[in-house]
Motif scaffolding. Structure first.
Motif, mmCIF file in Angstrom:
data_model
loop_
_atom_site.group_PDB
_atom_site.id
_atom_site.type_symbol
_atom_site.label_atom_id
_atom_site.label_comp_id
_atom_site.label_asym_id
_atom_site.label_seq_id
_atom_site.Cartn_x
_atom_site.Cartn_y
_atom_site.Cartn_z
ATOM 1 N N TYR A 280 0.810 -1.141 -0.284
ATOM 2 C CA TYR A 280 -0.027 0.009 0.027
ATOM 3 C C TYR A 280 0.838 1.392 0.184
ATOM 4 C CZ TYR A 280 -2.544 3.940 1.783
ATOM 5 O OH TYR A 280 -2.739 5.100 2.365
ATOM 6 N N VAL A 281 1.925 1.512 0.795
ATOM 7 C CA VAL A 281 2.723 2.432 0.859
ATOM 8 C C VAL A 281 3.568 2.580 -0.395
ATOM 9 C CG1 VAL A 281 4.664 3.690 2.103
ATOM 10 C CG2 VAL A 281 2.760 2.299 3.534
ATOM 11 N N SER A 282 3.974 1.750 -0.880
ATOM 12 C CA SER A 282 4.811 1.845 -1.953
ATOM 13 C C SER A 282 3.967 2.207 -3.074
ATOM 14 C CB SER A 282 5.327 0.384 -2.490
ATOM 15 O OG SER A 282 6.295 0.050 -1.565
ATOM 16 N N MET A 283 2.617 1.903 -3.586
ATOM 17 C CA MET A 283 1.763 2.103 -4.483
ATOM 18 C C MET A 283 1.564 3.673 -4.360
ATOM 19 S SD MET A 283 -0.686 -0.984 -5.245
ATOM 20 C CE MET A 283 -1.622 -0.001 -6.702
ATOM 21 N N PHE A 284 1.154 3.854 -2.969
ATOM 22 C CA PHE A 284 0.749 5.324 -2.628
ATOM 23 C C PHE A 284 1.954 6.358 -3.162
ATOM 24 C CE2 PHE A 284 0.396 9.135 -0.097
ATOM 25 C CZ PHE A 284 -1.143 9.501 -0.293
ATOM 26 N N TYR A 285 3.129 5.953 -2.573
ATOM 27 C CA TYR A 285 4.126 7.024 -2.920
ATOM 28 C C TYR A 285 4.464 7.144 -4.278
ATOM 29 C CZ TYR A 285 5.400 7.389 2.117
ATOM 30 O OH TYR A 285 5.004 7.610 3.373
ATOM 31 N N ALA A 286 4.547 5.945 -5.184
ATOM 32 C CA ALA A 286 4.785 5.982 -6.488
ATOM 33 C C ALA A 286 4.025 6.622 -7.365
ATOM 34 C CB ALA A 286 4.699 4.520 -6.974
ATOM 35 N N GLU A 287 2.499 6.829 -6.837
ATOM 36 C CA GLU A 287 1.672 7.791 -7.715
ATOM 37 C C GLU A 287 1.679 9.368 -6.963
ATOM 38 O OE1 GLU A 287 0.638 6.826 -10.416
ATOM 39 O OE2 GLU A 287 1.118 4.519 -10.071
ATOM 40 N N LYS A 288 2.055 9.454 -5.942
ATOM 41 C CA LYS A 288 2.074 10.575 -5.347
ATOM 42 C C LYS A 288 3.279 11.411 -6.085
ATOM 43 C CE LYS A 288 2.611 13.237 -0.988
ATOM 44 N NZ LYS A 288 2.922 13.071 0.532
ATOM 45 N N PHE A 289 4.365 10.678 -6.086
ATOM 46 C CA PHE A 289 5.447 11.388 -6.804
ATOM 47 C C PHE A 289 5.319 11.551 -8.087
ATOM 48 C CE2 PHE A 289 8.326 8.886 -3.427
ATOM 49 C CZ PHE A 289 7.843 10.063 -2.344
ATOM 50 N N THR A 290 4.346 10.979 -8.816
ATOM 51 C CA THR A 290 4.351 11.260 -10.214
ATOM 52 C C THR A 290 2.933 11.913 -10.577
ATOM 53 O OG1 THR A 290 3.314 8.974 -10.479
ATOM 54 C CG2 THR A 290 5.772 9.301 -11.035
ATOM 55 N N ASN A 291 2.160 12.404 -9.425
ATOM 56 C CA ASN A 291 1.043 13.258 -9.757
ATOM 57 C C ASN A 291 -0.035 12.111 -10.464
ATOM 58 O OD1 ASN A 291 1.835 15.567 -8.445
ATOM 59 N ND2 ASN A 291 2.959 15.932 -10.434
ATOM 60 N N GLY A 292 -0.354 10.753 -9.877
ATOM 61 C CA GLY A 292 -1.186 10.102 -10.485
ATOM 62 C C GLY A 292 -2.583 10.540 -10.285
ATOM 63 N N PRO A 293 -3.447 9.931 -11.138
ATOM 64 C CA PRO A 293 -4.944 10.570 -11.182
ATOM 65 C C PRO A 293 -5.604 10.381 -9.774
ATOM 66 C CG PRO A 293 -4.204 8.990 -13.194
ATOM 67 C CD PRO A 293 -3.174 8.940 -12.165
ATOM 68 N N VAL A 294 -6.454 11.229 -9.319
ATOM 69 C CA VAL A 294 -7.097 11.226 -8.223
ATOM 70 C C VAL A 294 -7.885 9.797 -8.135
ATOM 71 C CG1 VAL A 294 -8.799 12.377 -6.804
ATOM 72 C CG2 VAL A 294 -6.906 13.609 -7.873
ATOM 73 N N SER A 295 -8.445 9.443 -9.173
ATOM 74 C CA SER A 295 -9.548 8.476 -9.230
ATOM 75 C C SER A 295 -8.608 6.938 -9.205
ATOM 76 C CB SER A 295 -10.267 8.295 -10.472
ATOM 77 O OG SER A 295 -9.194 8.185 -11.514
ATOM 78 N N TRP A 296 -7.312 6.914 -9.371
ATOM 79 C CA TRP A 296 -6.373 5.839 -9.120
ATOM 80 C C TRP A 296 -6.034 5.781 -7.788
ATOM 81 C CZ3 TRP A 296 -5.336 1.253 -10.328
ATOM 82 C CH2 TRP A 296 -3.942 0.829 -10.098
ATOM 83 N N MET A 297 -5.708 7.177 -7.366
ATOM 84 C CA MET A 297 -5.111 7.016 -6.016
ATOM 85 C C MET A 297 -6.192 6.494 -4.739
ATOM 86 S SD MET A 297 -2.003 8.451 -5.956
ATOM 87 C CE MET A 297 -1.901 9.295 -4.215
ATOM 88 N N ARG A 298 -7.538 6.900 -5.396
ATOM 89 C CA ARG A 298 -8.549 6.306 -4.467
ATOM 90 C C ARG A 298 -8.624 4.991 -4.330
ATOM 91 N NH1 ARG A 298 -12.742 11.225 -6.137
ATOM 92 N NH2 ARG A 298 -11.947 12.936 -4.600
ATOM 93 N N CYS A 299 -8.261 4.627 -5.681
ATOM 94 C CA CYS A 299 -8.325 2.803 -5.881
ATOM 95 C C CYS A 299 -7.112 1.832 -4.861
ATOM 96 C CB CYS A 299 -8.392 2.479 -7.147
ATOM 97 S SG CYS A 299 -9.816 2.775 -8.093
ATOM 98 N N ILE A 300 -6.280 2.675 -4.699
ATOM 99 C CA ILE A 300 -5.111 1.759 -4.168
ATOM 100 C C ILE A 300 -5.588 1.548 -2.848
ATOM 101 C CG2 ILE A 300 -2.608 2.261 -2.948
ATOM 102 C CD1 ILE A 300 -2.323 4.249 -5.421
ATOM 103 N N PRO A 301 -6.120 2.104 -1.828
ATOM 104 C CA PRO A 301 -6.404 1.283 -0.544
ATOM 105 C C PRO A 301 -7.371 0.222 -0.686
ATOM 106 C CG PRO A 301 -6.678 3.887 -0.209
ATOM 107 C CD PRO A 301 -6.535 3.466 -1.902
ATOM 108 N N PHE A 302 -8.332 -0.008 -1.805
ATOM 109 C CA PHE A 302 -8.904 -1.040 -2.143
ATOM 110 C C PHE A 302 -8.158 -2.144 -2.697
ATOM 111 C CE2 PHE A 302 -11.167 -3.449 -5.491
ATOM 112 C CZ PHE A 302 -12.403 -4.139 -4.867
ATOM 113 N N VAL A 303 -7.360 -1.852 -3.464
ATOM 114 C CA VAL A 303 -6.313 -2.812 -4.008
ATOM 115 C C VAL A 303 -5.461 -3.691 -3.077
ATOM 116 C CG1 VAL A 303 -4.480 -3.193 -5.674
ATOM 117 C CG2 VAL A 303 -6.294 -1.696 -6.353
#
Length: 317
Positions: A280-303
């Motif tokens: 979870y932390v790795s996915m979150f940081y990876a997208e945070k650093f690259t400004n990932g889409p908000v809709s994708w960021m919201r999916c990460i805790p589910f995944v």
């Protein structure tokens, strides 16, 4: 309080999704691919020298995959035939005595124990001219990175991707292996751990779970001391009884939507056995650093499950 409500909401959705998967789809997804039934590759009868020559020809003719450019601007993957690519990478090990092909080991391990679509490794070649440099010949996956496909998907298409990825994570976490007793990449001894969660420190190896836990507590305590903050009593490892197979770099570049409609996972170089919440932390940081889409960021805790409090522990120290 907001985090608590968010976690509860995610857990309710996750419970329903997992229940439906276990009841209706688990048997189909649990079917592992028989290696003997796989199509033979055209490079099966080539020796290493032939593959190397084809790779050099591909480099000279600029047959590289543009999306494989690394942080230094170098193309890492070249296509040597219509169905085969060669990837350049580095092996790592604890004492640097032998370079271990971590990614190849991880990909074959995942292919053996799960039904997750992962490219097949056809050959591992050690570059004698450059110490530690490895080349993997593997199947070419015809598809697009999720970062390109995501904006074109409907809400149901996005939910399908998220649900599929959650199923993959659950499969990884169910793997039982004696290798899980040592943190980090697969190998016969402690290997160098790499990932966003390690803050770019590339010389970090751990002989046991306890050593991993102690290292993180030491980092957090040092940060809090420098910031003149009181020690924290929270222990994010309090319920960690075992480590699970973790990709550690599951960002939108490493998820391919194939033309066969399957969701493929690539680039397993950082993978290994870690506590569940590291994904979870790795996915979150990876997208945070690259400004990932908000809709994708919201999916990460589910995944990956909503380990929000543990991420806060890292961020607030």
């Amino acid at each position: 309080m907001k985090d608590v409500s968010l976690v509860v909401a995610y857990k309710l959705v996750i419970y329903l999704a997992d229940f439906l998967e276990d009841v209706f789809w688990s048997q189909n997804q649990a079917q592992l691919k028989d290696p003997d039934s796989e199509e033979a590759s055209e490079v099966d009868h080539w020796d290493d020298e032939t593959i190397w020559k084809k790779y050099c020809e591909a480099v000279r003719s600029q047959q590289g995959l543009a999306e494989s450019i690394d942080g230094y601007g170098q193309i890492q993957i070249f296509r040597i035939t219509d169905k085969v690519i060669v990837k350049q990478t580095l092996g790592r090990t604890f004492d640097d005595a032998v370079q271990v092909p971590h990614e190849a080991l991880a990909m074959e391990f995942v292919r053996k124990h799960t039904s997750i679509p992962v490219p097949r490794i056809l050959r591992t070649i050690h570059n004698k001219g450059t110490e530690g440099e490895l080349f993997y010949a593997m199947d070419f996956v015809d598809g697009q990175q999720l970062r390109h496909v995501w904006p074109t998907l409907s809400i149901w298409g996005k939910l399908r991707v998220a649900w599929t990825l959650r199923s993959y994570i659950r499969q990884l976490r169910r793997i039982n292996s004696t290798l899980s007793s040592v943190p980090g990449p697969l190998g016969d001894k402690p290997q160098t751990c790499i990932g966003f969660i390690f803050e770019g420190k590339r010389q970090t190896s751990f002989p046991s779970m306890e050593a991993l836990f102690a290292w993180f507590h030491g980092i957090i305590n040092m940060r809090r001391t420098r910031a003149r903050l009181p020690p924290t009593e929270y222990d994010p490892f309090h319920d960690c009884k075992r480590m699970v197979m973790t990709h550690m770099d599951l960002n939108m570049r490493n998820i391919l939507v194939g033309k066969d409609s399957r969701i493929w996972i690539i680039d397993w170089d950082w993978s290994g056995f870690y506590p569940e919440w590291f994904e979870y932390v790795s996915m979150f940081y990876a997208e945070k650093f690259t400004n990932g889409p908000v809709s994708w960021m919201r999916c990460i805790p589910f995944v990956t499950d909503p380990y929000i409090k543990r991420r806060r522990w890292l961020e607030e120290s």
